[in-house]
Design an enzyme around this catalytic site. Structure first.
Site, PDB file in Angstrom:
ATOM      1  N   GLU A 105       0.709  -1.323  -0.066  1.00 19.31           N
ATOM      2  CA  GLU A 105      -0.035   0.168  -0.165  1.00 19.31           C
ATOM      3  C   GLU A 105       0.673   1.231  -0.112  1.00 19.31           C
ATOM      4  O   GLU A 105       0.566   2.361  -0.522  1.00 19.31           O
ATOM      5  CB  GLU A 105      -0.952  -0.015   1.152  1.00 19.31           C
ATOM      6  CG  GLU A 105      -2.177  -0.965   1.217  1.00 19.31           C
ATOM      7  CD  GLU A 105      -1.683  -2.448   1.574  1.00 19.31           C
ATOM      8  OE1 GLU A 105      -0.568  -2.641   1.973  1.00 19.31           O
ATOM      9  OE2 GLU A 105      -2.461  -3.209   1.140  1.00 19.31           O
ATOM     10  N   HIS A 175     -11.708  -5.324   8.567  1.00 23.06           N
ATOM     11  CA  HIS A 175     -12.543  -5.392   7.362  1.00 23.06           C
ATOM     12  C   HIS A 175     -13.958  -4.339   7.543  1.00 23.06           C
ATOM     13  O   HIS A 175     -14.839  -4.359   6.955  1.00 23.06           O
ATOM     14  CB  HIS A 175     -13.111  -6.658   6.869  1.00 23.06           C
ATOM     15  CG  HIS A 175     -11.716  -7.399   6.350  1.00 23.06           C
ATOM     16  ND1 HIS A 175     -11.316  -8.305   7.308  1.00 23.06           N
ATOM     17  CD2 HIS A 175     -11.233  -7.474   5.163  1.00 23.06           C
ATOM     18  CE1 HIS A 175     -10.538  -9.032   6.456  1.00 23.06           C
ATOM     19  NE2 HIS A 175     -10.250  -8.501   5.380  1.00 23.06           N
TER      20      HIS A 175
HETATM   21  C1  LIG Z   1      -2.199  -4.312   4.512  1.00 29.29           C
HETATM   22  C2  LIG Z   1      -2.982  -5.237   3.844  1.00 29.29           C
HETATM   23  N1  LIG Z   1      -3.329  -5.065   2.506  1.00 29.29           N
HETATM   24  C3  LIG Z   1      -4.298  -5.937   1.920  1.00 29.29           C
HETATM   25  C4  LIG Z   1      -4.762  -6.940   2.643  1.00 29.29           C
HETATM   26  C5  LIG Z   1      -5.845  -7.752   1.785  1.00 29.29           C
HETATM   27  N2  LIG Z   1      -5.215  -9.329   1.598  1.00 29.29           N
HETATM   28  C6  LIG Z   1      -5.261  -9.946   2.676  1.00 29.29           C
HETATM   29  S1  LIG Z   1      -4.545 -11.715   2.543  1.00 29.29           S
HETATM   30  C7  LIG Z   1      -4.017 -10.837   0.964  1.00 29.29           C
HETATM   31  C8  LIG Z   1      -3.097 -11.602  -0.065  1.00 29.29           C
HETATM   32  C9  LIG Z   1      -2.047 -12.212   0.891  1.00 29.29           C
HETATM   33  O1  LIG Z   1      -1.394 -13.407  -0.026  1.00 29.29           O
HETATM   34  P1  LIG Z   1      -0.100 -14.218   0.770  1.00 29.29           P
HETATM   35  O2  LIG Z   1       1.073 -13.117   1.355  1.00 29.29           O
HETATM   36  O3  LIG Z   1       0.588 -14.699  -0.287  1.00 29.29           O
HETATM   37  O4  LIG Z   1      -0.355 -15.025   1.804  1.00 29.29           O
HETATM   38  P2  LIG Z   1      -1.639 -16.009   1.533  1.00 29.29           P
HETATM   39  O5  LIG Z   1      -3.016 -15.770   1.633  1.00 29.29           O
HETATM   40  O6  LIG Z   1      -1.256 -16.856   0.124  1.00 29.29           O
HETATM   41  O7  LIG Z   1      -1.501 -17.313   2.628  1.00 29.29           O
HETATM   42  C10 LIG Z   1      -4.253  -9.668   0.847  1.00 29.29           C
HETATM   43  C11 LIG Z   1      -4.167  -8.750  -0.347  1.00 29.29           C
HETATM   44  C12 LIG Z   1      -4.380  -6.866   4.082  1.00 29.29           C
HETATM   45  N3  LIG Z   1      -4.919  -7.897   4.860  1.00 29.29           N
HETATM   46  N4  LIG Z   1      -3.367  -6.123   4.710  1.00 29.29           N
END
Ligand SMILES: Cc1ncc(C[n+]2csc(CCOP(=O)(O)OP(=O)(O)O)c2C)c(N)n1
Ligand SMILES: [Mg+2]
Lengths: 371, 335
Positions: A105, A175
């Site tokens: 972000e 959220h």
């Molecule tokens: C700062 C922030 N930005 C966006 C999100 C929304 N979000 C939650 S999980 C995710 C994807 C994360 O992917 P990864 O790090 O590969 O973990 P995985 O879900 O595959 O275990 C996003 C974009 C968040 N929780 N926090």
């Protein structure tokens, strides 16, 4: 987190089903408000039935069509985004204008400031308002102060940041947040929250055209639930102008976003049960806000109730309250009342108790009248 | 691997698998609500890791935390009760899917990437107190692109902190595949000046052996190390994502049939005469029973009382009042 939907139509459908269980058998989870559509506007030409996310898409579509320098970016936006707001735009305008960013972000906003300072139009999506904080420094220290600190030589006025905002039902701590007050403390920014699809499109286009960095918070509980006849062509609704939605003589009710629908119901209840006449104001722009419309109303009614979902302490209601107190001291018949979220993090299972619903607002109106 | 170890890894992985499938079911029945991220497919990561470190070592991860919560010692019933928002949940029903904790397990963090600098801080404490403990800090392939990770790598290397940084690369961050999000998908190399290992995260023994190596490296005072565990999540990102529009059903099927972590271990044990198919089946039956009992518990345990709304905001010796939605509502808050 994340609702997660991602790029996929089915995902998003179920995403929202998860959130908007208005018709669900478990009464406890019923939405705390009833969306009341605005009348179909006649002055902007042909209209179409759209929900909130479709009206956002329509605004973005207009912006990309009209302005060849406009680009849209954010996490998963090229597939439509978690809430479907950018569906179809990559296919229509190309992947160099509508593209996914990595998950970062602070980088997204900083990058957007860079685009905007060259004069191009940058429209950034932060996936949830709750995730805007990693970008807080870029917004507060860079975007907001660029014009001032360069003596007007440089600015990033063509930057708009969109983010889903507010409670959604079961969103829990990360959220559900409504962070508008953090940004309201920051001269140089504009902060806007629409109450429905028609308003959203006109206000978003105004933010995109506005020569200042704008944050546009979209009440995510309404993305699918709120449906109106929205003009297809572009149109602007002015920033920093509140709207009196209903004239009244006894109490002024001020809100923005989802809470506007709550106070509309409260006004009906107050009329029916107490014979109290409420004036309803949608503030729309949080910064810079329309002091005049609010104060004129309070000068007439003598009473003011402000309601928002964010915690009461330091919420934007405090700013409104103290300004109105300065301007309208002698008009006041009762203390200005705030009906807001508790001073707690947004709770997981206690959400129904946390929400400043119509009963809490109605109760406050009753107490103000009997003061 | 001894027979006992094998049986134990099998049972633990199978328990996590069944627990996640039960959570899926409870979610579809609307008994679990909100955001819920399942770990099935990735079981070998937490089980292999845990087999190579001590309970006194420290661990922190993101929101996909159910597996680690279990391997860190929380019983299934308390995990499921947390998911259903009940008083006996491991966070008293106040956290939910993303926020689970245990001794030396710091959660359960919802903001992507935010847990990584905390891991370095925990590692500093390990070093400072000189107890030969280390911190295992996990994050996803999507999180790997957050700026905080690079800030942390620098601090950890600069101060030679005993920290294993583990990127659980399950190929997707929500709907975005690693190729579309990362200029380099060699996550084990992204620590630049920090040594890195790439490990098959579907093979519990590979994870265990690599972690032993990494833990020795840290305990020897050589500073941090990065590990990339190549793994896969069977479920979509969260319960609202069916998980099939940004990847093909064939891809998921292929992983399931060729590299499922539980099947891999099972075949290895049977082929090497470490266990019989019947014996493993018995374990499956036992596990199923435990999960059913836990689910029963998690759906009948009471919800926390409303007073809990105001508690645990600050540390306070004397209860204080939390401002409510208007000037007439107050909640007592105890620390
Ligand atoms: C700062 C922030 N930005 C966006 C999100 C929304 N979000 C939650 S999980 C995710 C994807 C994360 O992917 P990864 O790090 O590969 O973990 P995985 O879900 O595959 O275990 C996003 C974009 C968040 N929780 N926090
Ligand atoms: Mg991932």
């Amino acid at each position: 987190m994340a609702l997660a939907g991602l790029g996929l139509r089915r995902a998003a459908v179920s995403t929202l089903r998860l959130s908007l269980t208005t018709g669900s058998p478990s009464r406890r989870r019923a939405a705390h408000f009833t969306f009341q559509p605005d009348p179909e506007p006649t002055q902007y030409g042909q209209t179409q039935k759209m929900n909130l996310f479709q009206s956002i898409t329509s605004a973005l579509d207009n912006a990309l069509s009209r302005d060849p320098t406009a680009v849209i970016f954010g996490e998963d936006v090229s597939f439509g985004g978690v809430f479907r707001c950018t569906v179809g735009l990559r296919d229509k305008f190309g992947k160099d204008r509508v593209f996914n960013t990595p998950l970062c972000e602070q980088g997204i906003v900083g990058f957007g400031i860079g685009i905007a300072v060259t004069g191009a139009t940058a429209i950034a999506e932060i996936q949830f308002a709750d995730y805007i904080y990693p970008a807080f420094d870029q917004i507060v220290n860079e975007a907001a102060k660029y014009r001032y600190r360069s003596g007007d030589l440089f600015n990033c006025g063509s930057l708009t940041i969109r983010a889903p905002w507010g409670c959604v039902g079961h969103g829990a701590l990360y959220h559900s947040q409504s962070p508008e007050a953090f940004f309201a403390h920051c001269p140089g920014l504009k902060v806007v929250v629409p109450r429905g699809p028609i308003e959203a499109k006109g206000l978003l286009l105004s933010c995109i055209e506005d020569k200042n960095p704008c944050i546009f918070f979209e009440p995510k509980i309404m993305y699918r639930a709120a449906v109106e006849q929205v003009p297809v062509d572009p149109y602007c609704i002015p920033l920093s102008q509140a709207e009196v939605l209903q004239d009244g003589s006894d109490v002024t009710l001020v809100a923005w976003g989802t809470q506007v629908h709550v106070i509309k119901e409260v006004a009906v209840m107050a009329q029916e049960k107490l014979g109290v006449s409420c004036e309803i104001i949608d503030l729309k722009t949080i910064l810079p806000w329309d002091v005049e419309t609010v104060c004129k109303s309070v000068a007439k009614t003598g009473r003011l109730l402000i309601t928002h979902e964010a915690p009461v302490t330091g919420g934007f209601a405090s700013e409104i309250s103290s300004t109105v107190q300065e301007e309208c001291f002698l008009n006041l018949e009762a203390p200005i009342t705030r009906v807001c979220g508790y001073d707690t993090p947004f709770p997981h299972i206690f959400e129904p108790f946390y929400i400043p619903d119509k009963w809490k607002c109605y109760d406050a109106v009753r107490k103000m009248i009997n003061y | 691997m001894t027979r006992e170890q094998g049986l134990q890894y099998y049972k633990t992985m199978q328990t996590i698998r069944r627990m996640e499938l039960k959570a899926d079911q409870l979610y579809k029945q609307k008994i679990i609500r909100g955001f819920c991220h399942l770990y099935d497919g990735q079981e070998a990561c937490c089980v292999g890791l845990e087999a190579a470190i001590n309970r006194t070592d420290h661990l922190i991860t993101a929101y996909r935390a159910h597996g680690f919560t279990y391997t860190r010692g929380i019983p299934v019933r308390e995990i499921l009760a947390e998911l259903t928002g009940r008083i006996s949940g491991c966070a008293k029903g106040k956290g939910g899917s993303m926020h689970m904790y245990a001794k030396n397990f710091y959660g359960g963090n919802g903001i992507v990437g935010a847990q990584v600098p905390l891991g370095a801080g925990i590692a500093l404490a390990c070093k400072y107190f000189g107890k030969d403990e280390i911190c295992v800090t996990l994050y996803g392939d999507g999180a790997a692109n957050q700026g905080q990770i690079f800030e942390t790598f620098n601090m950890a290397a600069l101060w030679k902190l005993p920290c294993i940084f583990i990127c659980e690369n399950n190929r997707y961050g929500m709907g975005t595949s690693v190729e579309r999000a990362a200029a380099s998908t060699d996550y084990y190399k992204r620590g630049d000046f920090i040594p890195g290992l790439r490990v098959d995260g579907m093979d519990v023994l590979a994870v265990r052996e690599a972690t032993k190596f990494a833990a020795d490296h840290c305990r020897a005072g050589k500073g941090p190390i990065v590990m990339e565990l190549q793994t896969y999540r069977y479920h979509g990102h969260s319960m609202s994502d069916p998980g099939v529009s940004y990847r093909t059903r064939e891809e998921i099927q292929e992983v399931r049939s060729k590299s499922d972590p539980i099947t891999l271990l099972k075949d290895r044990m049977v082929n090497n005469n470490l266990a019989s198919v019947e014996e493993l089946k018995e374990i499956d039956v036992e596990v199923r029973k435990e999960i059913e009992d836990a689910a029963q518990f998690a759906t009948t345990d009471p919800e926390p009382p409303l007073e809990e709304l105001g508690n645990h905001i600050y540390y306070k010796e004397a209860p204080f009042e939390v401002r409510g939605p208007n000037q007439w509502t107050r909640y007592k808050s105890v620390g």
